[in-house]
Motif scaffolding. Structure first.
Motif, PDB file in Angstrom:
ATOM      1  N   ALA A  12     -62.942  -4.660  29.801  1.00  0.00           N
ATOM      2  CA  ALA A  12     -63.484  -5.888  29.212  1.00  0.00           C
ATOM      3  C   ALA A  12     -62.344  -6.836  28.834  1.00  0.00           C
ATOM      4  CB  ALA A  12     -64.307  -5.553  27.980  1.00  0.00           C
ATOM      5  N   ILE A  13     -62.644  -8.126  28.846  1.00  0.00           N
ATOM      6  CA  ILE A  13     -61.632  -9.131  28.498  1.00  0.00           C
ATOM      7  C   ILE A  13     -62.086 -10.014  27.341  1.00  0.00           C
ATOM      8  CG2 ILE A  13     -60.528  -9.203  30.763  1.00  0.00           C
ATOM      9  CD1 ILE A  13     -62.275 -11.821  31.207  1.00  0.00           C
ATOM     10  N   SER A  14     -63.109  -9.584  26.613  1.00  0.00           N
ATOM     11  CA  SER A  14     -63.640 -10.415  25.528  1.00  0.00           C
ATOM     12  C   SER A  14     -62.604 -10.679  24.443  1.00  0.00           C
ATOM     13  CB  SER A  14     -64.885  -9.767  24.926  1.00  0.00           C
ATOM     14  OG  SER A  14     -64.581  -8.462  24.461  1.00  0.00           O
ATOM     15  N   HIS A  15     -61.593  -9.830  24.358  1.00  0.00           N
ATOM     16  CA  HIS A  15     -60.535  -9.998  23.357  1.00  0.00           C
ATOM     17  C   HIS A  15     -59.441 -10.979  23.796  1.00  0.00           C
ATOM     18  CE1 HIS A  15     -58.983  -7.083  26.195  1.00  0.00           C
ATOM     19  NE2 HIS A  15     -57.766  -7.274  25.710  1.00  0.00           N
ATOM     20  N   LEU A  16     -59.547 -11.495  25.026  1.00  0.00           N
ATOM     21  CA  LEU A  16     -58.523 -12.390  25.562  1.00  0.00           C
ATOM     22  C   LEU A  16     -59.010 -13.828  25.654  1.00  0.00           C
ATOM     23  CD1 LEU A  16     -57.155 -10.257  28.539  1.00  0.00           C
ATOM     24  CD2 LEU A  16     -56.115 -10.604  26.292  1.00  0.00           C
ATOM     25  N   ALA A  17     -58.140 -14.759  25.303  1.00  0.00           N
ATOM     26  CA  ALA A  17     -58.404 -16.182  25.517  1.00  0.00           C
ATOM     27  C   ALA A  17     -57.835 -16.617  26.857  1.00  0.00           C
ATOM     28  CB  ALA A  17     -57.794 -17.021  24.403  1.00  0.00           C
ATOM     29  N   ALA A  18     -56.717 -15.978  27.250  1.00  0.00           N
ATOM     30  CA  ALA A  18     -56.045 -16.359  28.490  1.00  0.00           C
ATOM     31  C   ALA A  18     -54.954 -15.348  28.822  1.00  0.00           C
ATOM     32  CB  ALA A  18     -55.434 -17.751  28.345  1.00  0.00           C
ATOM     33  N   LEU A  19     -54.374 -15.537  29.997  1.00  0.00           N
ATOM     34  CA  LEU A  19     -53.226 -14.779  30.449  1.00  0.00           C
ATOM     35  C   LEU A  19     -52.258 -15.779  31.059  1.00  0.00           C
ATOM     36  CD1 LEU A  19     -53.121 -11.470  32.381  1.00  0.00           C
ATOM     37  CD2 LEU A  19     -52.054 -13.466  33.398  1.00  0.00           C
ATOM     38  N   GLU A  20     -51.009 -15.701  30.647  1.00  0.00           N
ATOM     39  CA  GLU A  20     -49.982 -16.570  31.218  1.00  0.00           C
ATOM     40  C   GLU A  20     -49.148 -15.774  32.206  1.00  0.00           C
ATOM     41  OE1 GLU A  20     -49.216 -19.666  27.526  1.00  0.00           O
ATOM     42  OE2 GLU A  20     -47.780 -18.026  27.833  1.00  0.00           O
ATOM     43  N   ALA A  30     -48.454 -20.336  35.528  1.00  0.00           N
ATOM     44  CA  ALA A  30     -49.894 -20.562  35.558  1.00  0.00           C
ATOM     45  C   ALA A  30     -50.523 -19.910  34.335  1.00  0.00           C
ATOM     46  CB  ALA A  30     -50.504 -19.973  36.827  1.00  0.00           C
ATOM     47  N   THR A  31     -51.692 -20.441  33.962  1.00  0.00           N
ATOM     48  CA  THR A  31     -52.494 -19.866  32.887  1.00  0.00           C
ATOM     49  C   THR A  31     -53.896 -19.651  33.420  1.00  0.00           C
ATOM     50  OG1 THR A  31     -51.193 -21.026  31.216  1.00  0.00           O
ATOM     51  CG2 THR A  31     -53.348 -20.205  30.531  1.00  0.00           C
ATOM     52  N   ILE A  32     -54.411 -18.457  33.224  1.00  0.00           N
ATOM     53  CA  ILE A  32     -55.784 -18.151  33.622  1.00  0.00           C
ATOM     54  C   ILE A  32     -56.577 -17.984  32.334  1.00  0.00           C
ATOM     55  CG2 ILE A  32     -57.305 -16.607  34.907  1.00  0.00           C
ATOM     56  CD1 ILE A  32     -54.781 -15.703  36.475  1.00  0.00           C
ATOM     57  N   GLU A  33     -57.520 -18.885  32.112  1.00  0.00           N
ATOM     58  CA  GLU A  33     -58.283 -18.892  30.874  1.00  0.00           C
ATOM     59  C   GLU A  33     -59.561 -18.070  30.990  1.00  0.00           C
ATOM     60  OE1 GLU A  33     -57.704 -22.929  28.626  1.00  0.00           O
ATOM     61  OE2 GLU A  33     -58.221 -23.350  30.714  1.00  0.00           O
ATOM     62  N   ASN A  34     -60.041 -17.615  29.833  1.00  0.00           N
ATOM     63  CA  ASN A  34     -61.293 -16.874  29.765  1.00  0.00           C
ATOM     64  C   ASN A  34     -62.423 -17.884  29.610  1.00  0.00           C
ATOM     65  OD1 ASN A  34     -63.322 -15.052  29.487  1.00  0.00           O
ATOM     66  ND2 ASN A  34     -62.420 -13.942  27.773  1.00  0.00           N
ATOM     67  N   SER A  41     -61.137 -13.770  37.489  1.00  0.00           N
ATOM     68  CA  SER A  41     -59.714 -13.717  37.818  1.00  0.00           C
ATOM     69  C   SER A  41     -58.906 -13.185  36.643  1.00  0.00           C
ATOM     70  CB  SER A  41     -59.196 -15.104  38.210  1.00  0.00           C
ATOM     71  OG  SER A  41     -59.697 -15.487  39.465  1.00  0.00           O
ATOM     72  N   LEU A  42     -59.269 -13.593  35.441  1.00  0.00           N
ATOM     73  CA  LEU A  42     -58.577 -13.094  34.254  1.00  0.00           C
ATOM     74  C   LEU A  42     -58.722 -11.576  34.163  1.00  0.00           C
ATOM     75  CD1 LEU A  42     -57.038 -13.409  31.600  1.00  0.00           C
ATOM     76  CD2 LEU A  42     -59.216 -13.959  30.494  1.00  0.00           C
ATOM     77  N   ALA A  43     -59.920 -11.070  34.391  1.00  0.00           N
ATOM     78  CA  ALA A  43     -60.147  -9.621  34.341  1.00  0.00           C
ATOM     79  C   ALA A  43     -59.293  -8.901  35.376  1.00  0.00           C
ATOM     80  CB  ALA A  43     -61.627  -9.309  34.544  1.00  0.00           C
ATOM     81  N   VAL A  44     -59.228  -9.449  36.584  1.00  0.00           N
ATOM     82  CA  VAL A  44     -58.428  -8.824  37.642  1.00  0.00           C
ATOM     83  C   VAL A  44     -56.952  -8.822  37.262  1.00  0.00           C
ATOM     84  CG1 VAL A  44     -57.664  -9.026  40.042  1.00  0.00           C
ATOM     85  CG2 VAL A  44     -60.077  -9.381  39.479  1.00  0.00           C
ATOM     86  N   TYR A  45     -56.429  -9.984  36.900  1.00  0.00           N
ATOM     87  CA  TYR A  45     -55.005 -10.091  36.575  1.00  0.00           C
ATOM     88  C   TYR A  45     -54.642  -9.233  35.360  1.00  0.00           C
ATOM     89  CZ  TYR A  45     -53.500 -13.724  39.893  1.00  0.00           C
ATOM     90  OH  TYR A  45     -53.148 -14.419  41.023  1.00  0.00           O
ATOM     91  N   ALA A  46     -55.495  -9.210  34.343  1.00  0.00           N
ATOM     92  CA  ALA A  46     -55.212  -8.403  33.153  1.00  0.00           C
ATOM     93  C   ALA A  46     -55.179  -6.917  33.507  1.00  0.00           C
ATOM     94  CB  ALA A  46     -56.242  -8.673  32.061  1.00  0.00           C
ATOM     95  N   THR A  98     -44.261 -11.765  35.299  1.00  0.00           N
ATOM     96  CA  THR A  98     -44.594 -10.995  34.132  1.00  0.00           C
ATOM     97  C   THR A  98     -45.813 -11.678  33.511  1.00  0.00           C
ATOM     98  OG1 THR A  98     -43.059 -12.239  32.757  1.00  0.00           O
ATOM     99  CG2 THR A  98     -42.234 -10.195  33.688  1.00  0.00           C
ATOM    100  N   CYS A  99     -46.513 -10.968  32.669  1.00  0.00           N
ATOM    101  CA  CYS A  99     -47.753 -11.501  32.110  1.00  0.00           C
ATOM    102  C   CYS A  99     -47.716 -11.470  30.601  1.00  0.00           C
ATOM    103  CB  CYS A  99     -48.952 -10.692  32.603  1.00  0.00           C
ATOM    104  SG  CYS A  99     -49.134 -10.728  34.392  1.00  0.00           S
ATOM    105  N   LYS A 100     -48.236 -12.524  30.015  1.00  0.00           N
ATOM    106  CA  LYS A 100     -48.385 -12.593  28.563  1.00  0.00           C
ATOM    107  C   LYS A 100     -49.865 -12.766  28.258  1.00  0.00           C
ATOM    108  CE  LYS A 100     -47.134 -15.275  24.489  1.00  0.00           C
ATOM    109  NZ  LYS A 100     -46.479 -16.500  24.009  1.00  0.00           N
ATOM    110  N   LEU A 101     -50.419 -11.815  27.517  1.00  0.00           N
ATOM    111  CA  LEU A 101     -51.827 -11.885  27.140  1.00  0.00           C
ATOM    112  C   LEU A 101     -51.957 -12.728  25.878  1.00  0.00           C
ATOM    113  CD1 LEU A 101     -52.767  -8.143  27.676  1.00  0.00           C
ATOM    114  CD2 LEU A 101     -53.075 -10.040  29.273  1.00  0.00           C
ATOM    115  N   ILE A 102     -52.931 -13.633  25.887  1.00  0.00           N
ATOM    116  CA  ILE A 102     -53.200 -14.502  24.752  1.00  0.00           C
ATOM    117  C   ILE A 102     -54.509 -14.036  24.105  1.00  0.00           C
ATOM    118  CG2 ILE A 102     -53.518 -16.869  23.961  1.00  0.00           C
ATOM    119  CD1 ILE A 102     -50.810 -16.361  25.395  1.00  0.00           C
ATOM    120  N   ALA A 103     -54.438 -13.586  22.869  1.00  0.00           N
ATOM    121  CA  ALA A 103     -55.616 -13.060  22.185  1.00  0.00           C
ATOM    122  C   ALA A 103     -56.620 -14.165  21.878  1.00  0.00           C
ATOM    123  CB  ALA A 103     -55.200 -12.384  20.887  1.00  0.00           C
ATOM    124  N   ALA A 104     -57.891 -13.789  21.880  1.00  0.00           N
ATOM    125  CA  ALA A 104     -58.961 -14.742  21.582  1.00  0.00           C
ATOM    126  C   ALA A 104     -59.009 -15.016  20.097  1.00  0.00           C
ATOM    127  CB  ALA A 104     -60.304 -14.184  22.057  1.00  0.00           C
TER     128      ALA A 104
END
Length: 104
Positions: A12-20, A30-34, A41-46, A98-104
């Motif tokens: 699940a990605i409900s805890h994410l606002a985005a991934l950089e 790039a930024t993939i937003e929830n 796409s956010l779910a796949v990349y995360a 590299t990826c940075k997860l952005i919390a919701a």
């Protein structure tokens, strides 16, 4: 399996606002937003980032399988699916992110 079926297997990605996605120079490439139309796409990349520690060639190859029918559409229509195009570029260039997860 179809993309919709593959999505059901991802965390699940409900805890994410985005991934950089951070390039080798440390810039946000790039930024993939929830949000609708991007959440898949956010779910796949995360999921790929969690498994592979970032988006490298192995992650990109796995991502193309997860995107299923959309991968064929992306290959036939460059620019239509930028998040898939990015995976194709990672495979072609060998340059990942590299990826940075952005919390919701």
């Amino acid at each position: 399996m179809a993309f919709a079926d593959n999505l059901k297997q991802l965390p699940a990605i409900s805890h994410l606002a985005a991934l950089e996605l951070i390039d080798a120079a440390g810039n946000v490439a790039a930024t993939i937003e929830n949000k609708p139309g991007k959440a898949g796409s956010l779910a796949v990349y995360a999921a790929l980032a969690a498994k592979h520690g970032g988006i490298n060639v192995a992650a990109a190859e796995e991502g193309l399988v997860i995107f299923a029918e959309h991968t064929d559409d992306a290959r036939a229509n460059p620019g239509k699916h930028p998040n898939i195009d990015r995976l194709l570029d990672v495979i072609a260039s060998g340059q990942g992110f590299t990826c940075k997860l952005i919390a919701a």
